[in-house]
Every structure is written in C-alpha cells, then in structure tokens.
Design an enzyme around this catalytic site. Sequence first.
Site, PDB file in Angstrom:
ATOM      1  N   LYS A 196       0.899  -1.187   0.009  1.00 12.08           N
ATOM      2  CA  LYS A 196       0.136  -0.142   0.046  1.00 12.08           C
ATOM      3  C   LYS A 196       0.755   1.226  -0.057  1.00 12.08           C
ATOM      4  CE  LYS A 196      -3.707   2.289   2.421  1.00 12.08           C
ATOM      5  NZ  LYS A 196      -4.551   2.327   3.780  1.00 12.08           N
ATOM      6  N   ARG A 206     -10.502  10.041   1.867  1.00 18.98           N
ATOM      7  CA  ARG A 206     -10.321  10.817   3.071  1.00 18.98           C
ATOM      8  C   ARG A 206     -11.567  11.397   3.483  1.00 18.98           C
ATOM      9  NH1 ARG A 206      -3.748  11.702   2.872  1.00 18.98           N
ATOM     10  NH2 ARG A 206      -3.496   9.537   3.068  1.00 18.98           N
ATOM     11  N   ARG A 217       1.438   9.500   5.674  1.00 16.14           N
ATOM     12  CA  ARG A 217       1.473   8.126   6.431  1.00 16.14           C
ATOM     13  C   ARG A 217       2.975   7.462   5.885  1.00 16.14           C
ATOM     14  NH1 ARG A 217      -4.905   7.475   5.360  1.00 16.14           N
ATOM     15  NH2 ARG A 217      -5.407   7.989   7.470  1.00 16.14           N
ATOM     16  N   GLU A 233       7.463  -7.479   0.591  1.00 13.64           N
ATOM     17  CA  GLU A 233       6.186  -7.185   1.767  1.00 13.64           C
ATOM     18  C   GLU A 233       5.311  -8.426   1.155  1.00 13.64           C
ATOM     19  OE1 GLU A 233       5.450  -5.346   4.050  1.00 13.64           O
ATOM     20  OE2 GLU A 233       6.366  -3.250   3.922  1.00 13.64           O
ATOM     21  N   LYS A 248      -2.203  -1.491  -3.817  1.00 18.07           N
ATOM     22  CA  LYS A 248      -3.103  -0.298  -3.710  1.00 18.07           C
ATOM     23  C   LYS A 248      -1.991   1.026  -3.713  1.00 18.07           C
ATOM     24  CE  LYS A 248      -6.247   1.751  -0.743  1.00 18.07           C
ATOM     25  NZ  LYS A 248      -7.068   1.870   0.512  1.00 18.07           N
ATOM     26  N   SER A 274      -9.979   5.778  -5.046  1.00 12.59           N
ATOM     27  CA  SER A 274     -11.140   6.917  -4.973  1.00 12.59           C
ATOM     28  C   SER A 274     -10.348   7.942  -5.873  1.00 12.59           C
ATOM     29  CB  SER A 274     -11.142   7.413  -3.621  1.00 12.59           C
ATOM     30  OG  SER A 274      -9.912   7.827  -3.030  1.00 12.59           O
ATOM     31  N   TYR A 313     -14.958   1.272  -7.310  1.00 12.73           N
ATOM     32  CA  TYR A 313     -16.307   1.789  -6.863  1.00 12.73           C
ATOM     33  C   TYR A 313     -17.565   1.660  -7.901  1.00 12.73           C
ATOM     34  CZ  TYR A 313     -13.502   3.676  -3.116  1.00 12.73           C
ATOM     35  OH  TYR A 313     -12.768   3.625  -2.103  1.00 12.73           O
TER      36      TYR A 313
END
Length: 323
Positions: A196, A206, A217, A233, A248, A274, A313
């Site tokens: 990610k 958000r 982050r 990972e 992602k 998004s 979505y």
Amino acid sequence: MFPEHRPRRLRTTPAMRRLVGETTLRPRQLILPMFVAEGADAPRSISSMPGVVQHTRDSLRKAAVEAVRAGVGGLMIFGVPEKRDAVGSGAIDENGILNVALRDLRAELGDSTVLMADTCLDEFTDHGHCGVLDADGGVDNDATLRVYAEMGVAQAEAGAHLLGPSGMMDGQVGVIRSALDQAGLTEIGILAYSAKYASAFYGPFREAVDSQLKGDRKTYQQDPGNAREALHEVELDIAEGADMIMIKPALSYLDVIRAAADMSPVPVAAYNISGEYAMVEAAAANGWLDRERTILEVLTSIRRAGADMILTYWAAEAAPWLD
C-alpha cells in the site's frame, strides 16, 4: 512488399475479437467498497466521488443486495463512526458501526457473497493514523498490532468472511492470523494489503471516511518509487499466513501488480482507488471521455496486469455491462 502477416484478420468482427481475447473481465472479479456512517438518517453524498455515498445501515443492506444480484464477487465495508479517540476503540466495540454493519449484512446475505472488512484504525482514531501513537507522536507498530488482533476477531465474529488489514504495520498478518486461530476462527481468510503506497490519489477516500489525518503516512506506507520493496512485503505477508494479497493503488502501480502476480502463489487483488475513480468521473462529466468505455478500459488494464480481483467503486454498475 505484400504483407506476409496480417494480424487484422483477428480483429474483423466482434465475434472474432471475442474469440481471441486474451483478458477476461467478469462480474465475479469485481469487489465493491462501501461506506456506512453511524447515526446517518439518509445516505450522504461524497462530493469528490460522484455516485458514491456514506450509507445508512438500511441503505447499505439494500445496496449490498443489489450489488450481489448484479454478480459482484464481494463487498468491502468501511465504517464511519460518530466519535473517535486516540486508540480507535470503536473498531473493537461489538456495537461499533463497522461491526454492527457486518452483522447486518451477514444476516441479510449469508454466504451468497464474500463479505470483507477493512481491518484498520484510521477511520476510528481522532488523529487519523492507522495505528496507536507513541509518546513522540509516531505510530507504535507493536502496540497497534495488539489492537489489530482484537479488531480482527471482532470483525470475524460479526460475520466477515475476509479481513483486510490495510495499515501496513510490520507483522500485522501474522498477529491477526494467530488471534483468529486462537479464537477458533480458523476459516476466516485474510486479504492482506501487502503493498500500500503513500499515494496522492487517496484524497477523495479521506472525505468518504471523514478522516482526521494531519500530515502523511510515509513512515508506514510505501514510497511510490519502490517496487522490489513491494515484493518483499508480499513475501512476508504470504509467509505470515495471508490467503490473498493486494496492491494499492492500481493504475499507477500496474508494474507492481504484474510482478506480484508473477511470483505470488495466492490470488492477487488490486484496489482501483478513489482518486482514480474521481479522475475518470470528472473527465466524463466534462465530456472529455466516453465514460463506459473508459471504465471498462481501466478495469481491463488492471486485469491484464495480473490482478485476479479488483476493488472498484464501479463494481455494481459495471457488472451488468460484462457479457
């Protein structure tokens, strides 16, 4: 020179193109992310994501039933609480909005779809980070893992078939797997957000979860320039017991999806996030793109890169378009 090779022969008709098509896109490969807001008395529009809403518990059930009827492969549920605190206690509360919504959907849908839960604290913390903070304001990896273990068990007991640890904490898959096994929840799967990235494309999300984040982050999500790190990972998550892994975002990381698919012995998911959704919707609204063709091209590109399933979505809307 007369052409010795004429590849256009295999493009002459829709039937011919369908016969030789290399990449399939089916409704079962699409997963619909959904938001449910605590205390909402009507669905709330998300301005940066036209067509996407924060659901009430009732509208979530109805929309979930419609999506399953359309043939989508699964639903990923995110909760939006009314109150937050420093440790995200609403995430482990059996009466917290996400766990209540999971029970609602499991009662409504049973095993007719794959019900997934976002196993992360960012929606539930008053600082917006994906974990518990230490005295210096940094994210405390190991303290966060203890909360994730409780959260995972709570979500499984509420009815989730798959947990989606998305916080990018070191060891999160192993801790959750151990907690599930100790609780006798050995059939619950883990869809690990293995790679990610710290992406600029999360902005609309958000808004969707009313994130309280200030800053970024970057100390736990991946650097967008790193690909080998992503595969490391992936390897770690599989070794810790992940049943599926995820990359992602999707569109800016198609190369990472391809590399993960080439080496992963478990199914690979990708999240068409998004910001990617918002770009297409904005361009289509301005008449700059053919909306349906663009959506299908985007989803096909993610499948072509190697994703076995796509969180998008557009899942419920796009499913009926697929023959």
